[in-house]
Scaffold this active site. Sequence first.
Site, PDB file in Angstrom:
ATOM      1  N   ASP A  21       1.291  -1.227  -0.050  1.00  0.00           N
ATOM      2  CA  ASP A  21       0.367   0.001  -0.133  1.00  0.00           C
ATOM      3  C   ASP A  21       0.741   1.158   0.046  1.00  0.00           C
ATOM      4  O   ASP A  21       1.504   1.337   1.420  1.00  0.00           O
ATOM      5  CB  ASP A  21      -0.707  -0.059   1.393  1.00  0.00           C
ATOM      6  CG  ASP A  21      -1.750   1.345   1.106  1.00  0.00           C
ATOM      7  OD1 ASP A  21      -1.805   2.277   0.610  1.00  0.00           O
ATOM      8  OD2 ASP A  21      -3.308   0.568   2.097  1.00  0.00           O
ATOM      9  N   HIS A  22       0.371   2.382  -1.455  1.00  0.00           N
ATOM     10  CA  HIS A  22       1.780   2.870  -1.123  1.00  0.00           C
ATOM     11  C   HIS A  22       1.500   4.429  -0.386  1.00  0.00           C
ATOM     12  O   HIS A  22       2.605   5.203  -0.141  1.00  0.00           O
ATOM     13  CB  HIS A  22       2.339   3.671  -2.640  1.00  0.00           C
ATOM     14  CG  HIS A  22       3.028   4.482  -2.708  1.00  0.00           C
ATOM     15  ND1 HIS A  22       4.123   4.357  -1.964  1.00  0.00           N
ATOM     16  CD2 HIS A  22       3.382   4.771  -4.263  1.00  0.00           C
ATOM     17  CE1 HIS A  22       5.342   5.028  -2.987  1.00  0.00           C
ATOM     18  NE2 HIS A  22       4.606   4.550  -4.187  1.00  0.00           N
ATOM     19  N   ARG A  23       0.556   4.544   0.000  1.00  0.00           N
ATOM     20  CA  ARG A  23      -0.140   5.113   1.498  1.00  0.00           C
ATOM     21  C   ARG A  23       0.666   4.659   2.396  1.00  0.00           C
ATOM     22  O   ARG A  23       1.087   6.059   3.244  1.00  0.00           O
ATOM     23  CB  ARG A  23      -1.717   5.279   1.678  1.00  0.00           C
ATOM     24  CG  ARG A  23      -2.573   5.376   0.815  1.00  0.00           C
ATOM     25  CD  ARG A  23      -3.872   5.049   1.157  1.00  0.00           C
ATOM     26  NE  ARG A  23      -4.323   3.500   1.494  1.00  0.00           N
ATOM     27  CZ  ARG A  23      -5.268   4.208   1.673  1.00  0.00           C
ATOM     28  NH1 ARG A  23      -6.271   4.487   1.507  1.00  0.00           N
ATOM     29  NH2 ARG A  23      -5.555   2.365   1.922  1.00  0.00           N
TER      30      ARG A  23
END
Length: 595
Positions: A567-569
């Site tokens: 999850d790039h967040r």
Amino acid sequence: MAAQEIKVPDIGDFDAVEVIEVLVAEGDTVEKEQPLITLESDKATLEVPSTVAGKITELKISEGDTVSEGDVIAMVEAEDDAGSADDDGDSDDEQAETGDDEAESDSAEAKEDAGEEPAKADDAGDGPKNGDTVEVKVPDIGDFDSVEVIEVLVAEGDTVEKEQALITLESDKATLEVPSSAAGTIASLKIKEGDTVSEGDVIAMVQTTGGGSGGAKADSKADNKSAGGSAQASNAKATPDNKADKKQPESGTASQDDKPAPQGQDKAEPASSDASKLKSVDEERFGKAHASPSVRKFARELGADLGRIDGSGRKGRITEEDVQSYVKSALEQVQSGKSTGSAAAPAGGGGGVPAQPDIDFSQFGEVETVELERIRKISAKAVHKNWLLIPHVTQFDTADITDLEAFRQANKEKAKADGVKLTPLAFLLKAAAAALKAFPDLNSSLTADGESLVHKKYINIAVAVDTPGGLLMPVIKDVDKKGIYDIARDLDAVSTRAREGKIKGDDMKGATFSISSLGGVGGTAFTPIVNSPEVGILGVSKHSMQPVWNGAEFEPRLILPLSFSYDHRVIDGAKAARITGFISEKLSDLRTLLL
Ligand code: CAO
């Protein structure tokens, strides 16, 4: 004031039905008609309401119990103002008793009917011939009388299949659909939304196109599925709604939304319902959703499509809270103007996601529509939601597992003698646990507002298991605290249970990370989908012997491909590369796993 007994009323042909939810607690104040318990049989889910307003002084049953008509649910001290309330209670009791008597005769009739031909929709004797117009009537629906028509699912001129639902009825006890007893064209509709109906009322005149017996009966959908073609007898009595097991139309016939309309006909538009509401609610999926009547009603009031909501209740049942959070998410999306915001975007449309086009594939050639397995339906929704919810990136890497494999091969037979199947996956789980410890953000979840990370102090890893019914993700708990043998044993146990369909709800909960291994199958890389609210998943492909330059020469080394989606967040690219590097190092030199 003496407490009154609230008993299980006549619930049609249900006996020894499981209590799946107790909706009140001792000390609670309840309204008259407020649901007390939810019952679930193989045919339906229904709620039993209180017959009086007052305070629950004692609960006589708990979740998991089975109940039948007459069993006491609770003792309720009726409200003060009700000398009349008492009266109410009494009269309710009387009513219930009267109802019981009637129901007994209903039920006797139903049994009679069950053994005989289905009740005729008209008095045509031998049944209608092709082209005849027959009455489709409200069948025996147990102790439901003057029940409200909440939906008319067809319009005049529509072509209907036999068993296709015509109307939805909703009482305080259940929601049920009344199917057509004949295939044909709706010549005229005799009722509209908001009407109340009872047994024998004519719903519609149907001009038959053959095959219809003219027999009116309520839908016993669960039976249909298990009993195949022999469902007729059990249909003699109406059963409350359990659309989860509703019989699919025969191959080649069209259901309302999912399937192409083969004869080029339009989809059935309910005569009096709001078309826009219909467009946003997939009626067939709504009907099949696993939810109690009050939750169905609640979802209808809010315009929420039950078919798009994941149930968090027992056996995947959709609760009122699930509907609330679905609606809340949808509103958040609209308000933030995002097409795929932080909220769970519904699969197949809504939230700015274009709906699956309804294409008539039969125009290009022969087709066969096969209903998805139950697990696949659930996992399909989950992966779609996760795909929309999480900004995914996949980091590819490799690990040199030459030494690991040599070690594994050297110990495989001995492990087998100890009852352990030693595959590379056990080592991968151990290496992943080390990474989860070393990179706490990887062992975390974003809070719902997206403002914080919840770091978990436990390490539970879900493993993707390919089962005949679809993908399951059983969880291996406390991987960091276990040795390789214990991990291998756990892996073997949960994957066997998953394949044999014996997996329990608890086996699938609490994961902090996932691994999907296609090593035993093949391939060089893939992009696994993160299982929200986890933030990473490690994909593993088939190892292969490759020439690796050691500074002096090419050496054959066993190389394992890793595909790490995150999850790039939560995780940025540099950290992702460090994570796969870390895992690679652990796998390349097992000794580092001991550190
Ligand atoms: N490379 C090469 N061979 C591998 C390997 C790899 N990365 N991983 C496992 N193998 C070998 C095993 O060693 C075993 O061979 P041996 O018996 O000679 O040792 C063989 O493949 C079969 O292994 P397995 O599948 O029985 O056991 P496993 O521990 O590797 O995997 C499980 C268990 C449950 C993960 C697996 O059976 C499974 O279901 N995999 C599919 C997962 C999946 O569908 N993922 C996709 C999800 S996204 O749609």
